[in-house]
Motif scaffolding. Structure first.
Motif, PDB file in Angstrom:
ATOM      1  N   PHE A 173      17.602  43.006-120.307  1.00 36.38           N
ATOM      2  CA  PHE A 173      18.249  41.367-120.789  1.00 36.38           C
ATOM      3  C   PHE A 173      17.347  41.017-119.460  1.00 36.38           C
ATOM      4  O   PHE A 173      17.011  41.252-118.276  1.00 36.38           O
ATOM      5  N   THR A 174      17.603  39.932-118.733  1.00 41.89           N
ATOM      6  CA  THR A 174      16.987  38.661-117.448  1.00 41.89           C
ATOM      7  C   THR A 174      17.845  39.040-116.443  1.00 41.89           C
ATOM      8  O   THR A 174      17.779  39.398-115.168  1.00 41.89           O
ATOM      9  N   GLU A 175      19.208  39.147-116.462  1.00 44.56           N
ATOM     10  CA  GLU A 175      20.214  39.465-115.655  1.00 44.56           C
ATOM     11  C   GLU A 175      20.011  40.957-115.300  1.00 44.56           C
ATOM     12  O   GLU A 175      19.786  41.836-115.659  1.00 44.56           O
ATOM     13  N   ALA A 176      19.843  41.046-113.905  1.00 42.02           N
ATOM     14  CA  ALA A 176      19.719  42.542-113.061  1.00 42.02           C
ATOM     15  C   ALA A 176      20.700  43.323-113.577  1.00 42.02           C
ATOM     16  O   ALA A 176      22.180  43.065-113.831  1.00 42.02           O
ATOM     17  N   PRO A 177      20.648  44.523-113.481  1.00 45.63           N
ATOM     18  CA  PRO A 177      22.117  45.656-114.107  1.00 45.63           C
ATOM     19  C   PRO A 177      22.859  45.616-112.683  1.00 45.63           C
ATOM     20  O   PRO A 177      22.638  45.592-111.108  1.00 45.63           O
ATOM     21  N   ILE A 178      24.078  46.270-112.744  1.00 49.49           N
ATOM     22  CA  ILE A 178      25.228  46.394-112.027  1.00 49.49           C
ATOM     23  C   ILE A 178      24.775  47.091-111.283  1.00 49.49           C
ATOM     24  O   ILE A 178      25.456  46.980-109.648  1.00 49.49           O
ATOM     25  N   VAL A 179      24.553  48.414-110.594  1.00 44.90           N
ATOM     26  CA  VAL A 179      24.210  48.929-110.057  1.00 44.90           C
ATOM     27  C   VAL A 179      23.190  48.893-108.865  1.00 44.90           C
ATOM     28  O   VAL A 179      21.823  48.808-109.849  1.00 44.90           O
ATOM     29  N   ASN A 180      23.181  49.120-108.135  1.00 45.82           N
ATOM     30  CA  ASN A 180      21.191  48.905-107.230  1.00 45.82           C
ATOM     31  C   ASN A 180      20.772  49.903-107.397  1.00 45.82           C
ATOM     32  O   ASN A 180      21.123  51.276-106.864  1.00 45.82           O
ATOM     33  N   ARG A 181      19.886  49.687-107.671  1.00 42.98           N
ATOM     34  CA  ARG A 181      18.888  50.534-108.134  1.00 42.98           C
ATOM     35  C   ARG A 181      18.650  51.528-106.863  1.00 42.98           C
ATOM     36  O   ARG A 181      18.063  52.590-106.785  1.00 42.98           O
ATOM     37  N   SER A 182      18.088  50.676-105.956  1.00 48.98           N
ATOM     38  CA  SER A 182      17.854  52.145-104.081  1.00 48.98           C
ATOM     39  C   SER A 182      18.953  53.146-103.931  1.00 48.98           C
ATOM     40  O   SER A 182      18.364  53.680-103.195  1.00 48.98           O
ATOM     41  N   SER A 183      19.996  52.428-103.350  1.00 48.52           N
ATOM     42  CA  SER A 183      21.352  52.821-103.108  1.00 48.52           C
ATOM     43  C   SER A 183      22.438  53.814-104.594  1.00 48.52           C
ATOM     44  O   SER A 183      22.961  54.890-103.887  1.00 48.52           O
ATOM     45  N   GLY A 184      22.148  53.838-105.516  1.00 49.89           N
ATOM     46  CA  GLY A 184      22.769  53.855-106.894  1.00 49.89           C
ATOM     47  C   GLY A 184      24.031  53.659-106.725  1.00 49.89           C
ATOM     48  O   GLY A 184      25.091  54.472-107.441  1.00 49.89           O
ATOM     49  N   LYS A 185      24.792  52.670-105.801  1.00 51.04           N
ATOM     50  CA  LYS A 185      26.567  52.503-105.841  1.00 51.04           C
ATOM     51  C   LYS A 185      26.522  51.329-105.987  1.00 51.04           C
ATOM     52  O   LYS A 185      25.598  50.390-106.449  1.00 51.04           O
ATOM     53  N   VAL A 186      27.373  50.785-106.720  1.00 52.67           N
ATOM     54  CA  VAL A 186      28.279  49.873-106.805  1.00 52.67           C
ATOM     55  C   VAL A 186      28.328  48.457-105.694  1.00 52.67           C
ATOM     56  O   VAL A 186      29.164  49.175-105.129  1.00 52.67           O
ATOM     57  N   SER A 187      27.841  47.839-105.649  1.00 54.37           N
ATOM     58  CA  SER A 187      28.239  46.712-104.092  1.00 54.37           C
ATOM     59  C   SER A 187      28.894  45.896-104.798  1.00 54.37           C
ATOM     60  O   SER A 187      29.313  45.585-105.910  1.00 54.37           O
ATOM     61  N   THR A 188      29.768  45.088-103.579  1.00 54.42           N
ATOM     62  CA  THR A 188      30.457  43.496-104.011  1.00 54.42           C
ATOM     63  C   THR A 188      29.528  43.044-105.005  1.00 54.42           C
ATOM     64  O   THR A 188      30.599  42.245-105.677  1.00 54.42           O
ATOM     65  N   GLN A 189      28.239  42.720-104.322  1.00 57.66           N
ATOM     66  CA  GLN A 189      27.888  41.757-105.416  1.00 57.66           C
ATOM     67  C   GLN A 189      27.342  42.670-106.828  1.00 57.66           C
ATOM     68  O   GLN A 189      27.644  41.207-107.769  1.00 57.66           O
ATOM     69  N   ALA A 190      27.587  43.918-107.127  1.00 62.57           N
ATOM     70  CA  ALA A 190      27.233  43.911-108.602  1.00 62.57           C
ATOM     71  C   ALA A 190      28.186  43.983-109.051  1.00 62.57           C
ATOM     72  O   ALA A 190      28.364  43.411-110.168  1.00 62.57           O
ATOM     73  N   LEU A 191      29.608  43.992-108.256  1.00 66.18           N
ATOM     74  CA  LEU A 191      30.748  43.877-109.336  1.00 66.18           C
ATOM     75  C   LEU A 191      30.943  42.041-109.743  1.00 66.18           C
ATOM     76  O   LEU A 191      31.530  42.233-110.474  1.00 66.18           O
ATOM     77  N   ALA A 192      30.963  41.829-108.886  1.00 67.89           N
ATOM     78  CA  ALA A 192      30.811  39.706-109.438  1.00 67.89           C
ATOM     79  C   ALA A 192      29.155  40.068-110.598  1.00 67.89           C
ATOM     80  O   ALA A 192      30.057  39.107-111.785  1.00 67.89           O
ATOM     81  N   ARG A 193      28.566  40.826-110.168  1.00 63.29           N
ATOM     82  CA  ARG A 193      27.349  40.412-111.314  1.00 63.29           C
ATOM     83  C   ARG A 193      27.965  41.234-112.935  1.00 63.29           C
ATOM     84  O   ARG A 193      27.080  40.375-113.486  1.00 63.29           O
ATOM     85  N   ALA A 194      29.201  41.743-112.417  1.00 63.60           N
ATOM     86  CA  ALA A 194      29.220  42.772-114.142  1.00 63.60           C
ATOM     87  C   ALA A 194      30.009  41.323-114.690  1.00 63.60           C
ATOM     88  O   ALA A 194      29.552  42.176-116.290  1.00 63.60           O
ATOM     89  N   GLN A 195      30.229  40.398-114.569  1.00 65.32           N
ATOM     90  CA  GLN A 195      31.105  39.536-114.900  1.00 65.32           C
ATOM     91  C   GLN A 195      29.879  39.157-115.822  1.00 65.32           C
ATOM     92  O   GLN A 195      30.361  39.076-117.326  1.00 65.32           O
TER      93      GLN A 195
END
Length: 121
Positions: A51-73
């Protein structure tokens, strides 16, 4: 005794050339779809959709960031939309991925159904 070694070397060279042939460029069946040649041989009618949207987890750190939580929706909405579109064109969603890779594993009975899915908004 050199003969068996000679035949073994010839067989290895032939096998290597066949392996290179299988690694051909993906077949382009639609501007949005590239089907790797080896996929058709090993897993017919099965595809991975990115899919075009970036995945939820940051690939470089492997952690779920605040931005990732917003992207999850957005990611979840994209998955829901894709599942609905796939159902309309007889493509079965077998598995979805959201965290490290955003996409789905699908089964399509034929490439025409896959092309119909790619043409969905």
């Amino acid at each position: 005794m050199a003969r068996p070694t000679k035949y073994l070397l010839a067989a290895l060279l032939l096998a290597a050339s066949l392996a290179v042939t299988v690694e051909a460029a993906p077949a382009q069946i639609h501007p949005k779809i590239a089907v790797p040649t080896e996929n058709a041989l090993t897993h017919p009618n099965k595809y991975i959709v990115q899919f075009t949207e970036a995945p939820i987890v940051n690939r470089s750190s492997g952690k779920v960031s605040t931005q990732a939580l917003a992207r999850a929706q957005k990611v979840r909405a994209q998955h829901a939309s894709f599942k609905a579109a796939a159902a309309k064109v007889n493509v079965k969603v077998e598995r979805t991925f959201q965290k490290v890779f955003n996409g789905a594993a699908v089964h399509a009975d034929n490439q025409a159904d896959l092309i119909k899915l790619a043409q969905q908004p």
